[in-house]
Write a protein that holds these residues in place. Structure first.
Motif, short mmCIF file in Angstrom:
data_model
loop_
_atom_site.label_atom_id
_atom_site.label_comp_id
_atom_site.label_asym_id
_atom_site.label_seq_id
_atom_site.Cartn_x
_atom_site.Cartn_y
_atom_site.Cartn_z
N ASN A 1 34.42 52.07 44.35
CA ASN A 1 33.66 52.64 43.23
C ASN A 1 33.92 51.89 41.93
N ILE A 2 34.93 51.02 41.93
CA ILE A 2 35.28 50.25 40.73
C ILE A 2 35.08 48.75 40.98
N TRP A 3 35.58 48.28 42.11
CA TRP A 3 35.48 46.84 42.41
C TRP A 3 35.66 46.63 43.90
N ARG A 4 34.84 45.77 44.48
CA ARG A 4 34.97 45.39 45.88
C ARG A 4 35.25 43.90 45.96
N GLY A 5 36.36 43.56 46.62
CA GLY A 5 36.74 42.16 46.74
C GLY A 5 35.69 41.31 47.42
N VAL A 6 35.06 41.87 48.46
CA VAL A 6 34.04 41.11 49.20
C VAL A 6 32.86 40.78 48.29
N SER A 7 32.48 41.74 47.43
CA SER A 7 31.37 41.50 46.51
C SER A 7 31.70 40.39 45.52
N GLY A 8 32.92 40.43 45.00
CA GLY A 8 33.35 39.39 44.07
C GLY A 8 33.35 38.02 44.73
N SER A 9 33.81 37.98 45.99
CA SER A 9 33.84 36.73 46.73
C SER A 9 32.44 36.19 46.96
#
Length: 239
Positions: free
Chosen positions: A56-64
């Motif tokens: 709900n705050i940050w997803r590592g996969v999305s950032g990658s």
């Protein structure tokens, strides 16, 4: 008085589950409802550990996927889980439940470092232990963390609390109206059919350590308690 079926459990909460309908951030009404449900199962005498996600705050996969270094993005995701853990701790304490937050990344001003024996001691004293920051390593999901912590503290079941489905289906029930819901599955069923219960590493950990998985809808009033006392809800995955 109702008797719990499980003495010690790991409750897996996704970050998205705490955001309610908004899809991001933390919704007070949702987190307070979760805290009330957890209080109910603690009052039954069940020892509860929680692994909380950070989507709900940050997803590592999305950032990658946006070009960020994957390890760096995953560490950011771990920090997001700490925010959720502290919010959940606050809601639980206000509901009258004694809690401790333990993190895999050391930050002593806000939480204890994860120490297995200390976590077990807290549970034995009736405190809810919230495990944050994943397992401290990038490239691992909080599903895997839930399975790992369950094995370490010798929990009998991982409760996969969902806010959008009431079990495991052979297709997305939101897209396929006649999708079939499974009541019971084996670990190998999940792996062979590629069902989205937990990631394969988490499923394998549960299989190797004979830890049951129960997938259910936490937004239905009383479902968490029903799961603890052994009522047939959701989908059960076991040997």
């Amino acid at each position: 008085m109702l008797q719990p079926k499980y003495k010690r459990v790991v409750l897996k909460l996704s970050g998205e589950a705490l955001s309610g309908d908004t899809g991001y951030g933390i919704q007070a009404s949702v987190i307070n409802s979760v805290a009330d449900q957890i209080r109910e199962i603690v009052e039954l005498g069940t020892e509860v550990a929680i692994v909380v996600g950070g989507g709900n705050i940050w997803r590592g996969v999305s950032g990658s996927s946006q070009g960020m270094d994957r390890a760096q993005a995953d560490y950011m995701g771990m920090l997001a889980t700490v925010l959720n853990a502290l919010a959940l701790q606050d809601a639980l304490e206000k509901a009258g439940v004694s809690t401790r937050v333990q993190t895999s990344i050391e930050m002593r001003q806000v939480a204890e470092p994860y120490i297995r024996r200390r976590a077990i001691r807290h549970l034995e004293k009736g405190r809810v232990v919230i495990f944050a920051a994943g397992n401290g390593n990038p490239f691992f999901s909080t599903d895997t963390t839930a399975a790992l912590r369950a094995a370490e503290i010798e929990a009998q079941v991982v409760l996969m609390a969902k806010n959008d489905v009431d079990g495991v289906y052979d297709a997305d029930p939101k897209k396929v109206p006649d999708a079939k819901k499974f009541e019971h599955l084996t670990y190998m069923d999940v792996l062979n059919k590629g069902l989205k219960v937990m990631d394969t590493t988490a499923i394998s950990l549960c299989m190797d350590n004979n830890i049951r998985i129960l997938v259910f809808n936490m937004t239905v009033e009383g479902n968490m308690k029903r799961a603890i006392i052994g009522e047939e809800i959701g989908t059960t995955v076991e040997g």
